[in-house]
Design a protein around this motif. Structure first.
Motif, PDB file in Angstrom:
ATOM      1  N   LEU A  36       0.810  -1.222   0.000  1.00  0.00           N
ATOM      2  CA  LEU A  36       0.000   0.000   0.000  1.00  0.00           C
ATOM      3  C   LEU A  36       0.841   1.268   0.000  1.00  0.00           C
ATOM      4  CD1 LEU A  36      -2.879  -1.046   2.442  1.00  0.00           C
ATOM      5  CD2 LEU A  36      -2.969  -0.839  -0.056  1.00  0.00           C
ATOM      6  N   ARG A  37       2.132   1.155   0.254  1.00  0.00           N
ATOM      7  CA  ARG A  37       3.000   2.340   0.178  1.00  0.00           C
ATOM      8  C   ARG A  37       3.058   2.885  -1.240  1.00  0.00           C
ATOM      9  NH1 ARG A  37       8.389  -0.066   2.771  1.00  0.00           N
ATOM     10  NH2 ARG A  37       7.835  -1.598   1.162  1.00  0.00           N
ATOM     11  N   SER A  38       3.000   2.005  -2.214  1.00  0.00           N
ATOM     12  CA  SER A  38       3.043   2.444  -3.616  1.00  0.00           C
ATOM     13  C   SER A  38       1.656   2.485  -4.248  1.00  0.00           C
ATOM     14  CB  SER A  38       3.949   1.512  -4.432  1.00  0.00           C
ATOM     15  OG  SER A  38       3.541   0.161  -4.291  1.00  0.00           O
ATOM     16  N   ALA A  39       0.717   1.714  -3.704  1.00  0.00           N
ATOM     17  CA  ALA A  39      -0.619   1.648  -4.301  1.00  0.00           C
ATOM     18  C   ALA A  39      -1.486   2.850  -3.942  1.00  0.00           C
ATOM     19  CB  ALA A  39      -1.309   0.358  -3.882  1.00  0.00           C
ATOM     20  N   ALA A  69      -4.080  -5.652 -12.432  1.00  0.00           N
ATOM     21  CA  ALA A  69      -2.927  -5.137 -13.171  1.00  0.00           C
ATOM     22  C   ALA A  69      -1.869  -4.507 -12.270  1.00  0.00           C
ATOM     23  CB  ALA A  69      -3.400  -4.109 -14.206  1.00  0.00           C
ATOM     24  N   LEU A  70      -2.123  -4.476 -10.975  1.00  0.00           N
ATOM     25  CA  LEU A  70      -1.188  -3.827 -10.060  1.00  0.00           C
ATOM     26  C   LEU A  70      -0.045  -4.773  -9.690  1.00  0.00           C
ATOM     27  CD1 LEU A  70      -3.870  -2.106  -7.801  1.00  0.00           C
ATOM     28  CD2 LEU A  70      -2.480  -1.040  -9.580  1.00  0.00           C
ATOM     29  N   GLY A  71       0.885  -4.269  -8.900  1.00  0.00           N
ATOM     30  CA  GLY A  71       2.083  -5.038  -8.578  1.00  0.00           C
ATOM     31  C   GLY A  71       1.898  -5.997  -7.423  1.00  0.00           C
ATOM     32  N   TRP A  72       1.045  -6.973  -7.597  1.00  0.00           N
ATOM     33  CA  TRP A  72       0.799  -7.959  -6.554  1.00  0.00           C
ATOM     34  C   TRP A  72       1.989  -8.907  -6.419  1.00  0.00           C
ATOM     35  CZ3 TRP A  72      -3.659  -7.647  -3.709  1.00  0.00           C
ATOM     36  CH2 TRP A  72      -4.692  -6.848  -4.216  1.00  0.00           C
ATOM     37  N   ARG A  73       2.210  -9.403  -5.231  1.00  0.00           N
ATOM     38  CA  ARG A  73       3.259 -10.399  -5.003  1.00  0.00           C
ATOM     39  C   ARG A  73       2.682 -11.551  -4.193  1.00  0.00           C
ATOM     40  NH1 ARG A  73       7.645  -7.345  -1.307  1.00  0.00           N
ATOM     41  NH2 ARG A  73       7.091  -5.563  -2.628  1.00  0.00           N
TER      42      ARG A  73
END
Length: 327
Positions: A36-39, A69-73
């Motif tokens: 969430l820091r980048s989202a 489409a987000l940067g999920w890990r």
């Protein structure tokens, strides 16, 4: 090691870290995590910062949870920490009817003339009177006692009778002061699991019986409050009065009770605590533990024990007990 989410609703929140990385607030959807820091545009440094802006952030979290489409890990490989760092912890004691009756019977004086049945009946009457008079029992815990949901729990050498107490914990969204029972739940962001460990041998002062309980010593050793794994939004929990609280010790079920047995529900506890103190964003309100503690079974915690605690919709925490000096 991270376990599968097993939480209610479309998403949950937590605090995670990669190997040797800094902890970060994350959005959890099934078995994947979004930083969430980048989202989020305002880059929250921790989950408490998210909770502080809960009303405006909740709709954004729903939108993020639906965006593939987000940067999920992967959750696998991430360390799961206690979901939030509160500034204050409000703990409720003697809040499950059957639990209180069991404890009172277990702590009876050897020269108590009552039979067990007589004692249980009298104590039950006291509990019913407490509920009718609306007088919860709330005291203060220390944030330094919190540890993660999968971390080892160190049993201090001085703790002669360490015991488990699995509890539903409410997480406060915004400052609450002198709120009514009717509005109290509006101040709750979500819920998590707390295991409020207690050393039964130091609950009562032996040198000053009139002063009563010593919660500092009996409950606040480092790591005595495993927390998490997740913060589940309140909107995902349909009824906090109908959740199953279950603790297994080395695979054997010790606690298995419904929150229906609580004398005072979440709203009454939050309102009661707020009449005296101001509850702050991210604070915890623990709601007490049901029957089935070690003191009831005559089996206290020891080195090597594994506790697995679950509450309906909130996931599972799993902690191993380690004797001080062997960790």
């Amino acid at each position: 090691m991270a376990m599968l989410a097993q939480s209610a609703g479309p998403f949950a929140l937590g605090t995670f870290s990669a190997p040797d990385g800094e902890p970060f607030p994350g959005l959890l959807v099934e078995d994947r995590v979004l930083d969430l820091r980048s989202a989020l545009d305002w880059a929250p440094s921790d989950l408490r910062a998210v909770v502080q802006r809960w009303e405006e952030t909740l709709p954004l979290l729903h939108a993020l949870a639906d965006d593939d489409a987000l940067g999920w890990r992967p959750l696998e490989g991430l360390r799961v920490h206690a979901p939030i760092e509160p500034r204050q912890i409000f703990q409720s004691g003697a809040n499950y009817r059957q639990h209180v009756i069991d404890l009172e019977v277990a702590h009876r004086s050897p020269d108590d003339p009552r039979t067990v049945e007589e004692a249980r009946k009298e104590i039950a009457a006291v509990m019913d009177r407490r509920a009718a008079e609306d007088l919860p029992y709330v005291f203060i815990g220390l944030p330094s006692a919190i540890t993660g949901p999968y971390d080892d729990v160190v049993l201090p050498a001085w703790a002669e009778k360490p015991d488990w107490e699995l509890e539903l914990a409410a997480v406060i969204a915004r400052p609450a002061y002198q709120v009514t029972v009717e509005e109290a739940l509006e101040y709750v962001a979500g819920y998590t699991i707390a295991n409020d460990l207690t050393d039964r041998a130091t609950v009562f002062r032996r040198d000053m019986k009139a002063i009563g309980t010593d919660w500092l010593r009996s409950k606040n050793a480092p790591g005595f409050t495993p927390l998490g794994p997740w913060l589940v939004p309140a909107e995902s929990i349909a009824d906090t009065g109908d959740l199953r609280v279950t603790l297994k010790l080395n695979g054997e079920t010790m606690q298995d009770e419904s929150t229906e047995d609580m004398l005072f529900g979440v709203a009454r506890l939050v309102s009661y605590a707020s009449q005296t103190a101001q509850l702050l964003s991210g604070d915890l309100v623990l709601t007490g533990s049901p029957a089935g503690n070690g003191i009831h079974w005559g089996r206290l915690l020891r080195d090597g024990d594994v506790m697995e605690g679950s509450i309906t919709g909130l996931g599972v925490q799993r902690t191993r007990c380690v004797a001080e000096g062997t960790a």
